[in-house]
Design a protein around this motif. Structure first.
Motif, PDB file in Angstrom:
ATOM      1  N   PRO A 137      31.101 106.443  32.972  1.00 44.46           N
ATOM      2  CA  PRO A 137      29.703 106.137  33.336  1.00 44.46           C
ATOM      3  C   PRO A 137      29.376 106.485  34.786  1.00 44.46           C
ATOM      4  CG  PRO A 137      30.994 104.122  33.254  1.00 44.46           C
ATOM      5  CD  PRO A 137      31.898 105.219  32.758  1.00 44.46           C
ATOM      6  N   VAL A 138      28.187 107.025  34.966  1.00 38.09           N
ATOM      7  CA  VAL A 138      27.632 107.358  36.282  1.00 38.09           C
ATOM      8  C   VAL A 138      26.158 106.975  36.232  1.00 38.09           C
ATOM      9  CG1 VAL A 138      27.336 109.189  37.994  1.00 38.09           C
ATOM     10  CG2 VAL A 138      29.235 109.320  36.394  1.00 38.09           C
ATOM     11  N   GLU A 139      25.531 106.812  37.384  1.00 35.95           N
ATOM     12  CA  GLU A 139      24.105 106.496  37.425  1.00 35.95           C
ATOM     13  C   GLU A 139      23.344 107.566  38.199  1.00 35.95           C
ATOM     14  OE1 GLU A 139      23.065 102.488  38.446  1.00 35.95           O
ATOM     15  OE2 GLU A 139      24.986 101.713  37.708  1.00 35.95           O
ATOM     16  N   VAL A 140      22.139 107.850  37.731  1.00 38.72           N
ATOM     17  CA  VAL A 140      21.303 108.908  38.314  1.00 38.72           C
ATOM     18  C   VAL A 140      19.896 108.358  38.536  1.00 38.72           C
ATOM     19  CG1 VAL A 140      20.213 111.126  37.847  1.00 38.72           C
ATOM     20  CG2 VAL A 140      22.633 110.794  37.299  1.00 38.72           C
ATOM     21  N   ARG A 141      19.286 108.736  39.674  1.00 39.98           N
ATOM     22  CA  ARG A 141      17.914 108.315  39.958  1.00 39.98           C
ATOM     23  C   ARG A 141      17.088 109.531  40.382  1.00 39.98           C
ATOM     24  NH1 ARG A 141      16.967 103.353  43.871  1.00 39.98           N
ATOM     25  NH2 ARG A 141      18.046 104.702  45.379  1.00 39.98           N
ATOM     26  N   PRO A 142      16.101 109.925  39.566  1.00 42.08           N
ATOM     27  CA  PRO A 142      15.260 111.075  39.912  1.00 42.08           C
ATOM     28  C   PRO A 142      14.405 110.803  41.145  1.00 42.08           C
ATOM     29  CG  PRO A 142      15.109 110.563  37.569  1.00 42.08           C
ATOM     30  CD  PRO A 142      15.807 109.407  38.216  1.00 42.08           C
ATOM     31  N   LEU A 143      14.136 111.848  41.896  1.00 39.83           N
ATOM     32  CA  LEU A 143      13.257 111.750  43.051  1.00 39.83           C
ATOM     33  C   LEU A 143      11.835 111.430  42.602  1.00 39.83           C
ATOM     34  CD1 LEU A 143      12.573 112.162  46.066  1.00 39.83           C
ATOM     35  CD2 LEU A 143      12.335 114.605  45.566  1.00 39.83           C
ATOM     36  N   SER A 144      11.208 110.501  43.310  1.00 39.18           N
ATOM     37  CA  SER A 144       9.823 110.137  42.999  1.00 39.18           C
ATOM     38  C   SER A 144       9.080 109.932  44.305  1.00 39.18           C
ATOM     39  CB  SER A 144       9.764 108.860  42.154  1.00 39.18           C
ATOM     40  OG  SER A 144       8.430 108.458  41.950  1.00 39.18           O
ATOM     41  N   ASP A 145       7.877 110.528  44.407  1.00 38.22           N
ATOM     42  CA  ASP A 145       7.062 110.370  45.602  1.00 38.22           C
ATOM     43  C   ASP A 145       6.214 109.106  45.557  1.00 38.22           C
ATOM     44  OD1 ASP A 145       7.994 112.703  46.766  1.00 38.22           O
ATOM     45  OD2 ASP A 145       6.500 113.938  45.758  1.00 38.22           O
ATOM     46  N   ARG A 146       6.217 108.429  44.419  1.00 40.00           N
ATOM     47  CA  ARG A 146       5.443 107.195  44.275  1.00 40.00           C
ATOM     48  C   ARG A 146       6.385 106.002  44.393  1.00 40.00           C
ATOM     49  NH1 ARG A 146       2.071 109.449  39.024  1.00 40.00           N
ATOM     50  NH2 ARG A 146       1.177 111.277  40.075  1.00 40.00           N
ATOM     51  N   ALA A 147       6.312 105.102  43.435  1.00 37.82           N
ATOM     52  CA  ALA A 147       7.243 103.973  43.442  1.00 37.82           C
ATOM     53  C   ALA A 147       8.662 104.498  43.172  1.00 37.82           C
ATOM     54  CB  ALA A 147       6.838 102.966  42.366  1.00 37.82           C
ATOM     55  N   GLU A 148       9.636 103.854  43.775  1.00 45.43           N
ATOM     56  CA  GLU A 148      11.014 104.308  43.608  1.00 45.43           C
ATOM     57  C   GLU A 148      11.424 104.212  42.151  1.00 45.43           C
ATOM     58  OE1 GLU A 148      14.451 104.116  46.752  1.00 45.43           O
ATOM     59  OE2 GLU A 148      14.216 102.190  45.778  1.00 45.43           O
ATOM     60  N   ALA A 149      11.953 105.303  41.624  1.00 44.43           N
ATOM     61  CA  ALA A 149      12.333 105.360  40.219  1.00 44.43           C
ATOM     62  C   ALA A 149      13.573 104.511  39.969  1.00 44.43           C
ATOM     63  CB  ALA A 149      12.589 106.806  39.799  1.00 44.43           C
ATOM     64  N   PRO A 150      13.739 104.000  38.761  1.00 43.84           N
ATOM     65  CA  PRO A 150      14.940 103.206  38.449  1.00 43.84           C
ATOM     66  C   PRO A 150      16.141 104.108  38.218  1.00 43.84           C
ATOM     67  CG  PRO A 150      13.548 103.418  36.507  1.00 43.84           C
ATOM     68  CD  PRO A 150      12.780 104.042  37.640  1.00 43.84           C
ATOM     69  N   TRP A 151      17.334 103.528  38.336  1.00 45.00           N
ATOM     70  CA  TRP A 151      18.562 104.255  38.041  1.00 45.00           C
ATOM     71  C   TRP A 151      18.670 104.445  36.531  1.00 45.00           C
ATOM     72  CZ3 TRP A 151      21.495 106.569  41.640  1.00 45.00           C
ATOM     73  CH2 TRP A 151      21.373 106.140  42.962  1.00 45.00           C
ATOM     74  N   THR A 152      19.174 105.608  36.141  1.00 44.99           N
ATOM     75  CA  THR A 152      19.337 105.959  34.735  1.00 44.99           C
ATOM     76  C   THR A 152      20.815 106.154  34.420  1.00 44.99           C
ATOM     77  OG1 THR A 152      17.189 107.079  34.711  1.00 44.99           O
ATOM     78  CG2 THR A 152      18.731 107.640  32.950  1.00 44.99           C
ATOM     79  N   ALA A 153      21.251 105.637  33.298  1.00 44.50           N
ATOM     80  CA  ALA A 153      22.659 105.763  32.912  1.00 44.50           C
ATOM     81  C   ALA A 153      22.981 107.204  32.535  1.00 44.50           C
ATOM     82  CB  ALA A 153      22.963 104.828  31.744  1.00 44.50           C
ATOM     83  N   ALA A 154      24.161 107.645  32.938  1.00 42.49           N
ATOM     84  CA  ALA A 154      24.630 108.990  32.611  1.00 42.49           C
ATOM     85  C   ALA A 154      26.143 108.943  32.427  1.00 42.49           C
ATOM     86  CB  ALA A 154      24.253 109.969  33.707  1.00 42.49           C
ATOM     87  N   ARG A 155      26.702 110.053  31.952  1.00 47.34           N
ATOM     88  CA  ARG A 155      28.152 110.142  31.733  1.00 47.34           C
ATOM     89  C   ARG A 155      28.648 111.510  32.171  1.00 47.34           C
ATOM     90  NH1 ARG A 155      29.633 105.776  28.882  1.00 47.34           N
ATOM     91  NH2 ARG A 155      27.965 104.643  27.816  1.00 47.34           N
ATOM     92  N   LEU A 156      29.891 111.540  32.624  1.00 43.68           N
ATOM     93  CA  LEU A 156      30.504 112.805  33.011  1.00 43.68           C
ATOM     94  C   LEU A 156      30.719 113.662  31.765  1.00 43.68           C
ATOM     95  CD1 LEU A 156      31.811 114.611  35.177  1.00 43.68           C
ATOM     96  CD2 LEU A 156      33.977 113.423  34.722  1.00 43.68           C
ATOM     97  N   SER A 157      30.183 114.876  31.805  1.00 43.20           N
ATOM     98  CA  SER A 157      30.289 115.771  30.660  1.00 43.20           C
ATOM     99  C   SER A 157      31.249 116.931  30.913  1.00 43.20           C
ATOM    100  CB  SER A 157      28.903 116.322  30.313  1.00 43.20           C
ATOM    101  OG  SER A 157      28.950 117.180  29.203  1.00 43.20           O
ATOM    102  N   TRP A 158      31.333 117.373  32.158  1.00 40.76           N
ATOM    103  CA  TRP A 158      32.216 118.494  32.548  1.00 40.76           C
ATOM    104  C   TRP A 158      32.548 118.340  34.014  1.00 40.76           C
ATOM    105  CZ3 TRP A 158      32.064 122.281  36.233  1.00 40.76           C
ATOM    106  CH2 TRP A 158      32.934 123.353  36.072  1.00 40.76           C
TER     107      TRP A 158
END
Length: 324
Positions: free
Chosen positions: A43-64
């Motif tokens: 498991p890893v966490e990712v948060r997309p850049l947002s110019d408005r309200a800070e985006a939430p962290w999104t769950a991700a997984r190592l694929s390669w």
């Protein structure tokens, strides 16, 4: 580079932070040393850049990659692919490129370095602006980035001001050419960086296949200075679209013709209108030996000599543009 595809990466298992770039709605490119030693599916966490309200962290997984990478032996392999549990909407396709020749090629990237960390440790963005030097450190297998434009973090006694930028996607014009990997201590300031080239990653087992599984075509194009000139031209066109009075520079943004042009009428001179005070058709004016005035509602007028000739069917005249 599409700033909407830029993401932060957090690897809680190893306590590492980094940057990344969305290659598709669910696939993120980052640096391997941000997720070192993790097994595939970790498991890893990712948060997309947002110019408005800070985006939430999104769950991700190592694929390669599927196997651990020895970065001391192969620094050019410092890259990883993460798969989001939920898709993040993006538009268009990512294009890939390779840098060749002996010249310097302009490049641009966007990441989240410690140099822009706030008091609460949340990091803001910093651009990597500079040139790729094809002749510098060729034996290392890395792309050498000379940050000679914009802001360069101060050299620190411990660590690097660029820490957190690892995984930043580097672009030459519209082409993604590398992944930021290291701060090279070869200058008085922190202006020399190293990046893993996409051309080296393309030859590694599983990289191309992982991209293809997410609908990403890995087709290498040659990066050149002309790409930067094209990008500058398009940027200028977008600025002109904002400043232009009719906002009609970019495709799809042109106004309707009736909002820009005014109707015209053709009439005889006042002395010749004693017995006829109404306007005449353009075809009639063209067939008579008379001098006429073409006017629009905006008050513009043009005096013309109408040459004699056969009458033509009545057709609309080209209108005169209204004044801005």
């Amino acid at each position: 580079m599409d700033a909407a595809r830029v993401v932060e990466v957090w690897s809680p298992a190893v306590g590492m932070v980094g940057s990344g770039y969305l290659l598709s709605e669910r696939l993120v490119l980052t640096s391997y040393h941000v997720v070192p030693g993790l097994e595939r599916g970790a498991p890893v966490e990712v948060r997309p850049l947002s110019d408005r309200a800070e985006a939430p962290w999104t769950a991700a997984r190592l694929s390669w990659p599927e196997q651990p990478v020895d970065l001391d032996a192969h620094p050019e392999r410092d890259a990883a692919l993460l798969m989001l549990d939920e898709p993040h909407r993006v538009g268009g396709d990512v294009r890939f490129g390779r840098v060749g020749g002996q010249g310097r090629t302009p490049c641009l990237g966007l990441g989240f370095p410690d140099a822009e960390a706030r008091p609460d440790r949340r990091r803001d963005t910093m651009a990597v602006r500079g040139h790729l030097d094809a002749l510098q450190a060729r034996r290392s297998g890395l792309l050498t980035v000379h940050v000679d434009e914009g802001i360069v973090p101060r050299r620190r006694g411990q660590g690097s001001g660029w820490a957190g930028s690892s995984g930043t996607a580097l672009f030459c014009g519209p082409l993604l050419v590398g992944v930021l990997a290291t701060d090279r201590d070869v200058a008085d300031d922190a202006s020399v960086l190293g990046a893993a080239p996409i051309s080296a990653l393309a030859a590694l087992p599983g990289f191309r296949e992982t991209l293809a599984a997410h609908g990403v075509e890995l087709r290498m194009e040659r990066a050149a200075k002309g790409e930067r000139r094209l990008a500058s031209y398009l940027a200028a066109a977008r600025n002109a679209a904002v400043e232009h009075p009719y906002d009609g520079v970019l495709p799809g943004s042109a106004p309707l013709l009736d909002a820009v042009y005014l109707d015209q009428r053709v009439g005889r001179r006042a002395a010749e209108l004693a017995d006829d005070s109404g306007p005449v058709r353009a075809s009639s004016a063209a067939s008579a030996r008379t001098r006429s005035i073409t006017s629009s509602k905006a008050g513009t007028a043009r005096r013309t000599d109408a040459a004699p000739g056969p009458a033509r069917p009545s057709t609309p005249c080209w209108p005169t543009p209204a004044r801005p």
